[in-house]
Write a protein that holds these residues in place. Structure first.
Motif, mmCIF file in Angstrom:
data_model
loop_
_atom_site.group_PDB
_atom_site.id
_atom_site.type_symbol
_atom_site.label_atom_id
_atom_site.label_comp_id
_atom_site.label_asym_id
_atom_site.label_seq_id
_atom_site.Cartn_x
_atom_site.Cartn_y
_atom_site.Cartn_z
ATOM 1 N N SER C 133 0.855 -1.177 0.000
ATOM 2 C CA SER C 133 0.000 0.000 0.000
ATOM 3 C C SER C 133 0.900 1.240 0.000
ATOM 4 N N GLY C 134 0.295 2.398 -0.235
ATOM 5 C CA GLY C 134 1.065 3.637 -0.316
ATOM 6 C C GLY C 134 1.900 3.903 0.927
ATOM 7 N N GLY C 135 1.292 3.736 2.078
ATOM 8 C CA GLY C 135 1.995 4.004 3.317
ATOM 9 C C GLY C 135 3.089 2.980 3.576
ATOM 10 N N LYS D 36 -7.900 0.628 2.027
ATOM 11 C CA LYS D 36 -8.628 1.774 1.491
ATOM 12 C C LYS D 36 -8.450 1.874 -0.021
ATOM 13 N N SER D 37 -7.195 1.844 -0.453
ATOM 14 C CA SER D 37 -6.946 1.937 -1.890
ATOM 15 C C SER D 37 -7.554 0.737 -2.599
ATOM 16 N N SER D 38 -7.461 -0.419 -1.976
ATOM 17 C CA SER D 38 -8.021 -1.619 -2.598
ATOM 18 C C SER D 38 -9.520 -1.467 -2.805
ATOM 19 N N TYR D 81 -5.562 8.649 -8.259
ATOM 20 C CA TYR D 81 -4.777 7.585 -7.647
ATOM 21 C C TYR D 81 -3.792 8.130 -6.640
ATOM 22 N N GLN D 82 -3.499 7.289 -5.664
ATOM 23 C CA GLN D 82 -2.576 7.677 -4.603
ATOM 24 C C GLN D 82 -1.221 8.082 -5.181
ATOM 25 N N ASP D 83 -0.769 7.352 -6.226
ATOM 26 C CA ASP D 83 0.534 7.669 -6.797
ATOM 27 C C ASP D 83 0.412 8.512 -8.064
ATOM 28 N N LEU D 155 -11.149 9.787 -4.525
ATOM 29 C CA LEU D 155 -9.910 10.517 -4.259
ATOM 30 C C LEU D 155 -9.081 9.753 -3.239
ATOM 31 N N ASP D 156 -7.921 9.301 -3.632
ATOM 32 C CA ASP D 156 -7.082 8.495 -2.735
ATOM 33 C C ASP D 156 -5.935 9.337 -2.181
ATOM 34 N N GLU D 157 -6.132 9.882 -1.019
ATOM 35 C CA GLU D 157 -5.153 10.782 -0.392
ATOM 36 C C GLU D 157 -4.631 11.825 -1.367
ATOM 37 N N PRO D 158 -5.533 12.615 -1.892
ATOM 38 C CA PRO D 158 -5.148 13.516 -2.980
ATOM 39 C C PRO D 158 -4.300 14.691 -2.525
HETATM 40 MG MG LIG Z 1 -3.589 3.451 -0.170
#
Ligand SMILES: [Mg+2]
Ligand SMILES: Nc1ncnc2c1ncn2[C@@H]1O[C@H](COP(=O)(O)OP(=O)(O)OP(=O)(O)O)[C@@H](O)[C@H]1O
Ligand SMILES: Nc1ncnc2c1ncn2[C@@H]1O[C@H](COP(=O)(O)OP(=O)(O)OP(=O)(O)O)[C@@H](O)[C@H]1O
Ligand SMILES: [Mg+2]
Lengths: 237, 231, 354, 354, 231
Positions: C133-135, D36-38, D81-83, D155-158
């Motif tokens: 995951s991102g974190g 969350k992202s999943s 996306y987060q990235d 929105l993933d941790e935008p």
């Molecule tokens: Mg994530």
């Protein structure tokens, strides 16, 4: 001295099988060995003449290669064996029968011959067509193939109706029909061995050629492959 | 059949040695082309690509000149081995290596250029020198192109004929490879034999391809133990 | 100590930064696109400045005029990149051990296994980076850089996608590493609480220019005044853990005993205390019967205002900055020299390891 | 409205989430690696769940049992996306216009140029993504997704790598887009203030399981109790802008008039007010001469405690939650039903557009 | 000289048409190999790679059979054109395309496989269907391998000799390409002429390489207008 070394003979690929067999006999009967490098006659001649390839002897057919080699090779000694071939007109299995080269020219069908610039077989075919007086007629229907096996394959596969090949080639194929045999109008088709003048093992090459000329076993091998046997001096080499 | 085996063995030997030569050389050249700026870069590029643009026969004759008594390689090898390389298996290796080098270099170069330079920078920052970075980061990340390049090069070497027959000849047991043997059989009218040898070539090619695919998968797995479900 | 004076020219951006960072933790902050990452990259040797020089502990790493350039792998500077830059073909374990393995044994001060443990990565060691995951990726990037025991650690927003709990524990760990191994750090962040809790000095960048360099608290105040990089100002104070009860812990800041929530720390531990300027109430008379645990008497030493906010400095032995509204100031009639009471809740105080 | 009940099985992780999100802004939070992202990826169709179903506005997007699978491009769900996942070969402009160009003209509700303008990207339009800073990249990702006028925006941790000022203005913009275009959003964040300021409901994920789904304030309290996802609890209240002076603005929350810092808003504007539970002081007697602008009389309606923290609910017309220490509770002798005074500073109150 | 020009023109025509064929076919095959799972995938893989494993002469004979009256291509073309394709320039195109296809496919496949699938997912999410995603995202991101594959394929087609001369013959003005012309000159002992034509081949190869490098740079620039200073 160097006469005991194994000679390297540049030989036409079309006679590779009979020469390989003869070499085996040579070794069995005399204990001596010989090596070949097989290729197209013109290619081999060029390798030696223009690029100094280390050949001790050559074994091939036709005028052009001989011209290319010129003074680099020794003349064929009197009494040396020669493998004589003739030309045939062949046709695709359901092609119409043509009896003579004039019929062939008149047929308007596509005819394959080996490329005179690339293969001795092409030169012989060209000579034959020229002396039959049909070269002009047929020129536009002619297809040049890279060598005589390509001619055979083109006819076998039905891509061309007719082709001119060596008798020995046609004998191996059951998917073409023989239209006619051409007996004259071209230089004799003779495969002969010559030694290379300045080569290290020139003498050993000569020994091998002498063996070929003398051995009856070898003669059987040649004959069963479809060649007629001739000897230098007999047929104006 | 016995001679078949020795033909295959010789062909493999030549192709493997050629590949062993083109792999490092190709890598070096690709790296120079992709990552360095220098005068004569295009000349190098042209030089390694040439053999692809020329019919192999021409390459063969050019090589024959070079390794013959008058060429510089020829003179060198004469003074070292006492004879030229022409018509030896080493000449066949040379021919195979030269004709396959362009394929190898092009694949490697495309692959190397595709590696994210930031990862190389990160590796440098972690203490890896440029060579180690290349070996541990760049190369593994370029694996697809590297593996494809090796496959192309090896298989091309295996099927090399035009240049080989000119510079190395077609001497059974010494320089006769599968392709020249096939050619000889065809010329002699031995069609069945020729097809049999062609089939052997196909089998070798299939094996090489299978190894290529296996390597690709293995490396990919090593690189990311599963792709399933990854966004 | 790292010193630098560099210029970096890009088509539409140029960075010009001069500074000298001591061996503490230095925060670099500023708006998005200010040049923070670029500065870090110049120091680490990831990009070459257009001109100027960089020295680390006296050794020249880069000098434009003299043509000196120490390649990144020789700098002993560890970097946690903003985007992680994890090696996609290596497992988490191999990523973390990458630089560590290249160290001579005697320079391996931190153990990768332990780092992974502390960053909560142990169960992920055999994963590939694209399965994180991102974190999780951010934490691997931190672990990888730490494992090389660098002489200087650069952190580029290393905690951006982490939850508060995780963030707190990593900040804690980073400050511990900092003191235990005397590893200087440069820390880029947009989060005031991060900057304040970890850094001993701070640099503010804006549009590629250095706008200030000072103690974080002082600088953050300036930043707040200059353009709202942060919403509020925090009082940052050094302290020592005093007595604890079940629910409260006393932290001694100078002569002032501050009540905080219960801290899992030992008597005498050195800590840093953070208290928002907007969380302190002033009273002109001593307040009674309030739930607030911290009530201190002091005097107003300074009053100033910035973009509509009023700040007062109150000296209660230590100096605290308190944010007020104009109205409150007028209503209470606060003037310099006047006696006032500071009031704040124990839960308003954050305590971090020093 | 999006409803789902999905399971996603991975070697060392499985997600099992069921929910129904209305057309407001729903926050999804939880620790790093919670899934969350999943979850977002499953809704957007970036990954296929192992089982379950997803429907958007009544239409089935995915159904494991029925073998339904609507491909992502047909879902009209935009994802940040987060990235970032910016297209490296396209300029910023082309990235932003990518999805917009694919829309039929009549569905183009937002203008890419305007979006870029509002996100501060105008001067970057001709850049390549690899020439952007981390925060710039995040903004481009937001712009790109917004430009497709999606029926639902994920929105993933935008805002993870943005400074507070930028963050505030983007949050503002997002809520404006939300109301103006009635575009439902699902918002993943670790930042309480973001969640609270923007979301109308929230889901808490932990270890791939839904741990709660409620109003953000209610849920955040639970989260705080359950494991410190957040350091503190915020009171979130709906209000209406009242009178303003130069320095203060009154916000009417029910019958209570709260003093806040000056807000650039109009009388009658609907707003959301956020006030940390740990920023309120209780007094048993009416306090005097305090700088705090907000003092309200009320009664204790509830007292409970959680992991060492004590919370009280005070009814002053509206209900406020106040965090206390055990000591304060005892000292003041606070019991349910007792009259108390709430005290907090105007600067402790954050005001957001509703 | 005049005939030189027509030889070059014909060679170029054949190589260009062959490239025009291998480009889409190669792309399709590469895409199937990289992104799809299906039965017979390895067979397809082997099939397109075969021509690389075989000496071109063998490929030539095999093709001659295929285009012959009994081969399926032959039957098809006979019913369409009334004659077989053997010894026409189309046969030369076929030969060139078949021998260059493996190079093209291998390069494309390595390049496609290297594209980050997350970007494709992102494009889908933005409303692009799978074909558009392929054309606007995958392909541009795979540009290095695509351009390299086209170069390899084109140059290989240009230098193709062994298969061409069997299936298309060596008919000046109709099927005589540069390589066959060179071979003819060499065989005739016209070495000077042969070298001149070889030089022409080299020049064509250099031009192709220059175009390749230019395309590569142009695309790279289009993709990231500057790399300077990027970490
Ligand atoms: Mg994530
Ligand atoms: N490779 C590049 N080429 C051109 N400009 C670049 C490049 N990388 C960054 N920039 C520009 O340089 C400026 C500084 O970028 P930098 O990444 O240092 O910002 P930052 O302070 O780290 O911002 P953030 O907080 O958003 O990460 C920005 O305006 C950015 O657009
Ligand atoms: N491709 C993958 N393969 C296997 N496991 C994965 C993969 N991607 C993510 N995971 C795991 O799934 C879990 C959930 O990941 P997810 O990315 O949804 O977390 P998250 O809640 O978004 O976390 P964060 O806040 O750190 O971004 C994590 O434990 C992660 O390690
Ligand atoms: Mg940055």
């Amino acid at each position: 001295n160097s006469g005991n070394e194994v000679p390297l003979i540049f030989a036409a690929a079309s006679v590779s099988d009979v020469l390989t067999e003869s070499a085996a006999i040579y070794e069995r009967e005399t204990g001596m060995q010989v090596e070949f490098s097989f290729g197209g006659s013109l290619t081999l001649a060029n390798q030696i003449a223009k690029f100094g390839a280390p050949a001790d002897g050559v074994f091939f057919v036709g005028e052009e290669p001989k011209t290319i080699l010129g003074e680099l090779v020794n003349p064929v000694p009197e009494g040396s064996i020669g493998l004589v071939n003739t030309l045939l007109v062949i046709g695709f299995k359901d092609a119409e029968h043509v009896g003579t080269l004039s019929d062939l020219a008149a047929s308007d069908a596509q005819v394959v011959i080996a490329d005179p610039a690339l293969a001795p077989a092409g030169q012989f075919a060209k000579q034959a067509l020229e002396s039959a007086g049909v070269w002009q007629d047929i020129e536009n229907d002619l297809i040049f193939a890279v060598d005589v096996r390509a001619v055979l394959a083109a006819v076998e596969s039905g891509n061309s109706d007719y082709g001119i090949v060596y008798r020995t080639d046609a004998f191996g194929s059951d998917s073409v029909s023989i239209m006619s045999e051409i007996y004259e109008g071209y230089s004799p088709i003779i495969y002969v061995g010559r030694s290379v003048k300045l080569a290290e093992n020139s003498a050993s090459a000569v020994e091998f050629f002498e063996f070929l000329s003398k051995s009856p076993t070898v003669r059987d091998v040649f004959e069963s492959a479809g060649f007629t046997i001739g000897f230098a001096g007999e047929a104006g080499t | 059949m016995n001679s078949d085996i020795s033909i295959v063995a010789l062909s493999l030997q030549i192709a493997l040695v050629a590949t062993a030569v083109t792999l490092p050389v190709g890598m070096l050249v690709a790296w120079l082309l992709v990552r360095k700026q220098f005068r004569g870069k295009f000349v190098l590029d042209v030089f390694v690509s040439l053999p692809l643009a020329l019919p192999p026969v021409v390459v063969g004759y050019a090589l024959l000149w070079l390794v013959g008594t008058n060429g510089w390689i020829g003179r060198l090898s004469e003074s070292v081995f006492g004879s030229t390389l022409a018509f030896t298996w080493i000449a066949a290796v040379l021919a195979a290596a030269i004709v396959s080098l362009p394929l190898v270099v092009r694949s490697f170069a495309a692959a190397l250029a595709g590696v994210d330079p930031r990862l190389e920078v990160a590796a440098r920052g972690l203490g890896a020198g440029s060579i180690r970075t290349f070996l541990t980061i760049t190369l593994p990340l370029a694996y697809r192109g590297v593996i494809a390049g090796v496959l192309l090069g090896f298989v091309r070497a295996l099927s090399e004929f035009g240049a080989t027959i000119i510079v190395a000849g077609n001497i059974p047991g010494r320089t006769q490879t599968l392709p020249s043997a096939i050619f000889t059989r065809i010329s002699a009218g031995d069609t069945d034999d020729a097809w049999r040898l062609a089939l052997v070539s196909v089998v070798l090619g299939v094996i090489a391809l299978a190894v290529h695919n296996w390597l690709l998968k293995r490396t990919a797995n090593g690189i990311s133990s599963s792709n399933g479900g990854s966004r | 100590m790292i010193s630098f004076d560099i210029r970096l020219n890009r088509p539409e951006f140029s960075l010009s930064a001069k500074g000298e960072f001591d061996d503490g933790i230095t925060a670099v902050f500023g708006p998005s696109g200010a040049g923070k990452s670029s500065l870090l990259n110049c120091l680490a040797g990831s990009i070459k400045p257009s001109d100027g020089w960089v020295t680390l502990d006296g050794a020249t790493l880069y000098s434009g005029p003299d043509g000196v350039w120490v390649s990144p792998e020789k700098r002993r500077i560890g970097t946690v990149y903003q985007d992680g830059a994890l090696f996609p073909h290596l497992s988490v374990r191999k990523n973390i051990e990458f630089g560590w393995k290249l160290l001579p044994e005697d320079q391996r001060r931190l153990d990768p296994v332990e780092i992974a443990e502390l960053l909560g990565l142990t169960h992920l060691l055999d994963r590939a980076p694209n399965e994180l995951s991102g974190g999780e990726r951010q934490r691997v990037a931190i672990a990888r850089a730490l494992a090389t025991s660098p002489a200087l650690l650069l952190l580029d927003e290393p905690l951006a996608s982490l939850d508060a709990a995780r963030r707190g524990s990593i900040l804690n760990y980073l400050s511990r590493v900092h003191t235990e191994f005397s590893m200087p750090m440069i820390y880029v962040s947009h989060s005031v609480s991060e900057v304040v809790s970890i850094a001993s000095s701070a640099m503010l960048l804006r549009d590629g220019e250095v706008q200030g360099f000072d103690r974080p608290s002082t600088l953050l105040l300036g930043a707040a005044s200059a353009g709202d990089e942060f919403e509020s100002f925090d009082n940052i104070l050094d302290g020592v853990i005093g007595d604890s009860t079940d629910h409260l812990t006393t932290v001694r800041v100078g002569d002032v005993n501050i009540s905080t929530r219960h801290q899992n720390k030992n008597l005498g531990d050195r800590v840093v205390v953070s208290l928002g300027a907007n969380q302190i109430i002033l009273a002109s008379d001593e307040p009674k019967n309030l739930s607030a645990r911290n009530i201190f008497k002091g005097s107003v030493s300074e009053i100033w205002s910035n973009t509509g906010k009023v700040f007062t400095e109150i000296d209660v032995g230590e100096k605290f900055i308190v944010e007020l509204t104009e109205n409150a100031l007028n209503d209470l009639g606060i003037t310099v020299g006047q006696n006032v009471f500071l009031v704040f809740k124990s839960s308003s105080v954050d305590v971090y390891d020093a």
